[in-house]
Design a protein around this motif. Structure first.
Motif, PDB file in Angstrom:
ATOM      1  N   GLN A  22     -16.113 -13.088 -23.050  1.00 14.85           N
ATOM      2  CA  GLN A  22     -16.636 -13.798 -24.506  1.00 14.85           C
ATOM      3  C   GLN A  22     -15.472 -14.789 -24.904  1.00 14.85           C
ATOM      4  N   PRO A  23     -16.238 -15.546 -25.954  1.00 21.46           N
ATOM      5  CA  PRO A  23     -15.234 -16.636 -26.276  1.00 21.46           C
ATOM      6  C   PRO A  23     -13.856 -16.290 -26.830  1.00 21.46           C
ATOM      7  N   VAL A  24     -12.895 -17.080 -26.704  1.00 23.08           N
ATOM      8  CA  VAL A  24     -11.557 -16.747 -27.178  1.00 23.08           C
ATOM      9  C   VAL A  24     -11.694 -16.937 -28.832  1.00 23.08           C
ATOM     10  N   PRO A  25     -11.407 -15.891 -29.732  1.00 21.47           N
ATOM     11  CA  PRO A  25     -11.325 -16.184 -31.089  1.00 21.47           C
ATOM     12  C   PRO A  25     -10.694 -17.339 -31.679  1.00 21.47           C
ATOM     13  N   GLU A  26     -11.500 -18.156 -32.340  1.00 20.87           N
ATOM     14  CA  GLU A  26     -10.931 -19.431 -33.144  1.00 20.87           C
ATOM     15  C   GLU A  26      -9.499 -19.355 -33.402  1.00 20.87           C
ATOM     16  N   TRP A  27      -9.095 -18.389 -34.184  1.00 19.71           N
ATOM     17  CA  TRP A  27      -7.544 -18.299 -34.748  1.00 19.71           C
ATOM     18  C   TRP A  27      -6.847 -18.032 -33.545  1.00 19.71           C
ATOM     19  N   ALA A  28      -7.044 -17.649 -32.575  1.00 19.24           N
ATOM     20  CA  ALA A  28      -6.010 -17.566 -31.226  1.00 19.24           C
ATOM     21  C   ALA A  28      -6.002 -19.117 -30.905  1.00 19.24           C
ATOM     22  N   LEU A  29      -7.191 -19.662 -30.533  1.00 15.09           N
ATOM     23  CA  LEU A  29      -7.217 -21.144 -30.016  1.00 15.09           C
ATOM     24  C   LEU A  29      -6.386 -21.933 -31.060  1.00 15.09           C
ATOM     25  N   ALA A  30      -6.678 -21.707 -32.233  1.00 16.80           N
ATOM     26  CA  ALA A  30      -6.210 -22.741 -33.157  1.00 16.80           C
ATOM     27  C   ALA A  30      -4.462 -22.597 -33.250  1.00 16.80           C
ATOM     28  N   ALA A  31      -4.171 -21.533 -32.936  1.00 17.93           N
ATOM     29  CA  ALA A  31      -2.436 -21.399 -33.027  1.00 17.93           C
ATOM     30  C   ALA A  31      -2.171 -21.800 -31.619  1.00 17.93           C
ATOM     31  N   LEU A  32      -2.384 -22.074 -30.459  1.00 25.02           N
ATOM     32  CA  LEU A  32      -1.806 -22.460 -29.421  1.00 25.02           C
ATOM     33  C   LEU A  32      -1.024 -23.518 -29.485  1.00 25.02           C
ATOM     34  N   PRO A  33      -1.444 -24.604 -30.146  1.00 30.21           N
ATOM     35  CA  PRO A  33      -0.739 -25.756 -30.071  1.00 30.21           C
ATOM     36  C   PRO A  33       0.825 -25.826 -30.694  1.00 30.21           C
ATOM     37  N   SER A  34       0.796 -25.011 -31.666  1.00 29.06           N
ATOM     38  CA  SER A  34       2.123 -24.981 -32.406  1.00 29.06           C
ATOM     39  C   SER A  34       2.913 -23.931 -31.757  1.00 29.06           C
ATOM     40  N   LEU A  35       2.412 -22.971 -31.077  1.00 31.26           N
ATOM     41  CA  LEU A  35       3.364 -22.043 -30.462  1.00 31.26           C
ATOM     42  C   LEU A  35       4.722 -22.373 -29.915  1.00 31.26           C
ATOM     43  N   ASP A  78       6.717 -24.862 -30.140  1.00 33.37           N
ATOM     44  CA  ASP A  78       7.753 -25.433 -30.913  1.00 33.37           C
ATOM     45  C   ASP A  78       8.088 -23.897 -31.747  1.00 33.37           C
ATOM     46  N   GLU A  79       7.296 -23.072 -32.276  1.00 40.40           N
ATOM     47  CA  GLU A  79       7.506 -21.840 -32.882  1.00 40.40           C
ATOM     48  C   GLU A  79       8.596 -21.323 -32.273  1.00 40.40           C
ATOM     49  N   MET A  80       8.028 -20.796 -31.126  1.00 42.97           N
ATOM     50  CA  MET A  80       8.746 -20.115 -30.077  1.00 42.97           C
ATOM     51  C   MET A  80      10.209 -20.871 -29.685  1.00 42.97           C
ATOM     52  N   ALA A  81      10.216 -21.821 -29.550  1.00 46.00           N
ATOM     53  CA  ALA A  81      11.709 -22.592 -29.190  1.00 46.00           C
ATOM     54  C   ALA A  81      12.326 -22.372 -30.374  1.00 46.00           C
ATOM     55  N   GLU A  82      12.085 -22.728 -31.566  1.00 47.83           N
ATOM     56  CA  GLU A  82      12.957 -22.398 -32.709  1.00 47.83           C
ATOM     57  C   GLU A  82      13.344 -20.882 -32.868  1.00 47.83           C
ATOM     58  N   SER A  83      12.398 -20.150 -32.493  1.00 50.97           N
ATOM     59  CA  SER A  83      12.869 -18.601 -32.832  1.00 50.97           C
ATOM     60  C   SER A  83      13.571 -18.224 -31.446  1.00 50.97           C
ATOM     61  N   ASP A  84      13.389 -18.925 -30.218  1.00 52.77           N
ATOM     62  CA  ASP A  84      14.580 -18.572 -29.211  1.00 52.77           C
ATOM     63  C   ASP A  84      16.063 -19.094 -29.396  1.00 52.77           C
ATOM     64  N   ARG A  85      15.968 -20.177 -29.905  1.00 52.51           N
ATOM     65  CA  ARG A  85      17.137 -20.836 -30.587  1.00 52.51           C
ATOM     66  C   ARG A  85      18.055 -19.958 -31.476  1.00 52.51           C
ATOM     67  N   ARG A  86      17.222 -19.639 -32.399  1.00 50.46           N
ATOM     68  CA  ARG A  86      17.764 -18.605 -33.673  1.00 50.46           C
ATOM     69  C   ARG A  86      18.327 -17.558 -32.858  1.00 50.46           C
ATOM     70  N   ALA A  87      17.520 -16.863 -32.095  1.00 50.30           N
ATOM     71  CA  ALA A  87      18.037 -15.320 -31.452  1.00 50.30           C
ATOM     72  C   ALA A  87      19.263 -15.789 -30.483  1.00 50.30           C
ATOM     73  N   LYS A  88      19.302 -16.670 -29.707  1.00 54.50           N
ATOM     74  CA  LYS A  88      20.465 -16.860 -28.843  1.00 54.50           C
ATOM     75  C   LYS A  88      21.726 -17.172 -29.783  1.00 54.50           C
ATOM     76  N   ALA A  89      21.519 -17.830 -30.803  1.00 53.70           N
ATOM     77  CA  ALA A  89      22.594 -18.061 -31.978  1.00 53.70           C
ATOM     78  C   ALA A  89      22.971 -16.970 -32.372  1.00 53.70           C
ATOM     79  N   PHE A  90      22.289 -16.037 -32.992  1.00 54.06           N
ATOM     80  CA  PHE A  90      22.471 -14.717 -33.465  1.00 54.06           C
ATOM     81  C   PHE A  90      23.126 -13.840 -32.588  1.00 54.06           C
ATOM     82  N   GLU A  91      22.601 -13.535 -31.290  1.00 59.34           N
ATOM     83  CA  GLU A  91      22.991 -12.705 -30.246  1.00 59.34           C
ATOM     84  C   GLU A  91      24.575 -13.256 -29.746  1.00 59.34           C
ATOM     85  N   ARG A  92      24.909 -14.404 -29.860  1.00 52.10           N
ATOM     86  CA  ARG A  92      26.353 -15.099 -29.460  1.00 52.10           C
ATOM     87  C   ARG A  92      27.110 -14.880 -30.640  1.00 52.10           C
ATOM     88  N   GLY A  93      26.737 -15.162 -31.841  1.00 58.33           N
ATOM     89  CA  GLY A  93      27.294 -14.947 -33.081  1.00 58.33           C
ATOM     90  C   GLY A  93      27.932 -13.499 -33.112  1.00 58.33           C
TER      91      GLY A  93
END
Length: 481
Positions: A376-389, A391-406
């Motif tokens: 089946q076709p991949v839902p448009e809502w999922a395809l539309a989110a891929l390009p920004s993921l 950067d979103e996950m990189a920022e989330s990883d940065r925050r999680a590592k800083a939180f854990e270390r802190g």
């Protein structure tokens, strides 16, 4: 891969509350959910999952979950059985998309958070607990729940020979935990699924070594509050069944990557392959530490043979961490070279797909894979989110590592706050590249890894004096005595 967690069984003492608040402000940690997100989650949990989707009925499969003690956000349930040519693994992953409407308040908040943050006895989840620890979690309460179920057929050597993924309703029969099940395995009392997990896990670990993959299972720092007189820190190595279960997750992520690569759509977890010069440098480090590394032994074999409980081996592993720089997420598109799509530590293509309750990107990988598998076709809502993921996950990883270390810094400072001036014995596990008088010392009791200054030699045992332990700033410092 290097993973570090901090665990405890009760909340924060007042002494580090100020430091905790400061840390959260500094990194922008999302703590409380907005009222409209909580209200929407409660409404969805009460109304039930999206039943307009088509689900296979797999409620007769005796799935079980295995997680750390006390876990409630259960992303995965498994069933393993012997097959004529090898094994069949059914891996059910919580179908978060059945509960979270694209573009709705829960979805928007999940994109803001990116992933769950962990602190001693507290978690700041990706989704409100009424979903992540109740309605959508694969709890063993007899209730059918929607899941994305991977069927992975394996040969007798553990190689995947066929893959299928579908939406299904599942019922988790047992909620297992690692310590209890490892004890049962050691005593010959484990159930058939756990026995087969050991078989398949061992096979997959061997395949990992053969393809040149590496898992750096560094010891965890554990907050122990069971004794009177306050908190103490200890080290804990992962149990064998934790590593076997991780292999099932890795295998599923590799299968997901293959599904997406064949279709030319999706998002991968990537890491540049190890640099030959870095490996050469690591051989020199091993020589300095007097750790035998024959020329005939590969990097993967060498790391796999290290004793994680040995401080000198930990020093070696800390040096190996440099091979794991540059991890990120890559959207599949034309023109990418093979080394831009691989996960260098695993020596394979790989995608995050087995933790959608705790990590945002997994929901999208699952949605892409289940659509592709169904033709089946991949839902448009999922395809539309891929390009920004990415950067979103990189920022989330940065925050999680800083939180854990802190958080780790705060707890270490708390444990050491009344010991300034005392001398400890530790092992130098890292020396800074640019300043050889600065590094990290590992102390066994209490379990501390902190900055140290002085005349440092990697791998040497050193007597170090504690010169600073500030539980408000979360700062700890040693100097060579």
């Amino acid at each position: 891969m290097p993973v570090r967690h901090l665990r405890a069984d009760e909340g924060f003492p007042a002494a580090i509350k100020t430091g905790f608040d400061r840390l959260c402000d500094e990194i922008g940690a999302p703590l409380e959910f907005p009222a409209e997100v909580v209200a929407e989650a409660e409404r969805v949990a009460s109304a039930g999952y999206d039943s307009s989707r088509t689900y296979d009925d797999l409620t007769d499969v005796p799935f079980v979950t295995i997680d750390p003690e006390g876990s409630m956000d259960l992303d995965q349930a498994m069933y393993i059985e012997k097959a004529k040519q090898g094994y069949t693994v059914l891996y059910a992953i919580a179908d978060v998309a059945a509960w979270v409407a694209p573009g709705g308040p829960i979805d928007a908040e999940a994109h803001r958070r990116g992933q769950t943050l962990y602190a001693p006895n507290r978690r700041f989840p990706l989704h409100p607990p009424v979903l992540s620890e109740a309605a959508a979690s694969l709890l063993a309460d007899g209730r059918p729940r929607p899941a994305i179920v991977w069927r992975l057929d394996l040969d007798a050597h553990g190689q995947v020979t066929a893959t299928a993924v579908t939406r299904a309703l599942v019922v988790s029969r047992e909620r297992l935990d690692y310590p209890t099940e490892q004890a049962k395995l050691d005593n010959g009392q484990a159930g058939p699924v756990m026995q087969l997990l050991r078989e398949v896990g061992d096979l997959r670990q061997q395949l990992e070594v053969e393809r040149g993959g590496v898992s750096l299972n560094l010891p965890e720092q554990v907050v122990d509050t069971s004794q009177s007189g306050g908190w103490r820190l200890t080290h804990r190595s992962s149990l064998p069944n934790e590593n076997w279960n991780a292999q099932i997750s890795l295998m599923t992520g590799m299968a997901a990557a293959q599904v997406m690569l064949e279709a030319g759509v999706g998002i991968l977890r990537t890491l540049p392959p190890p640099d030959r010069e870095v490996v050469r440098q690591l051989r020199a480090v091993a020589h300095t530490l007097k750790l035998p590394w024959p020329e005939s032994m590969s990097y993967a074999e060498f790391v796999g043979a290290l004793d994680v409980t040995n401080p000198v081996a930990q020093a070696m592993m800390m040096s190996c961490v440099r091979l794991f720089r540059g991890a990120g997420y890559t959207v599949i598109k034309d023109g990418l070279a093979a080394d831009q799509l691989v996960h260098g530590a695993l020596a394979a293509n790989y995608a995050h797909t087995t933790a959608p309750l705790r990590r945002l990107v997994d929901r999208y990988v699952l949605e892409v894979c289940v659509a592709l598998s169904a033709g089946q076709p991949v839902p448009e809502w999922a395809l539309a989110a891929l390009p920004s993921l990415p950067d979103e996950m990189a920022e989330s990883d940065r925050r999680a590592k800083a939180f854990e270390r802190g958080i780790t810094d705060l707890v270490e400072a708390l444990v050491l706050s009344d010991k300034v001036g005392q001398v400890f014995t530790g092992v130098v596990i890292q020396v800074d590249d640019k300043r050889e008088d600065q590094g990290i010392v590992s102390i066994v009791e209490p379990a501390i890894e902190a900055r140290v200054s002085g005349d440092l030699e990697l791998g040497d045992e050193a007597r170090v004096r504690l010169v600073k332990a500030d539980p408000v700033e979360g700062k700890v410092g040693f100097e060579v005595a």
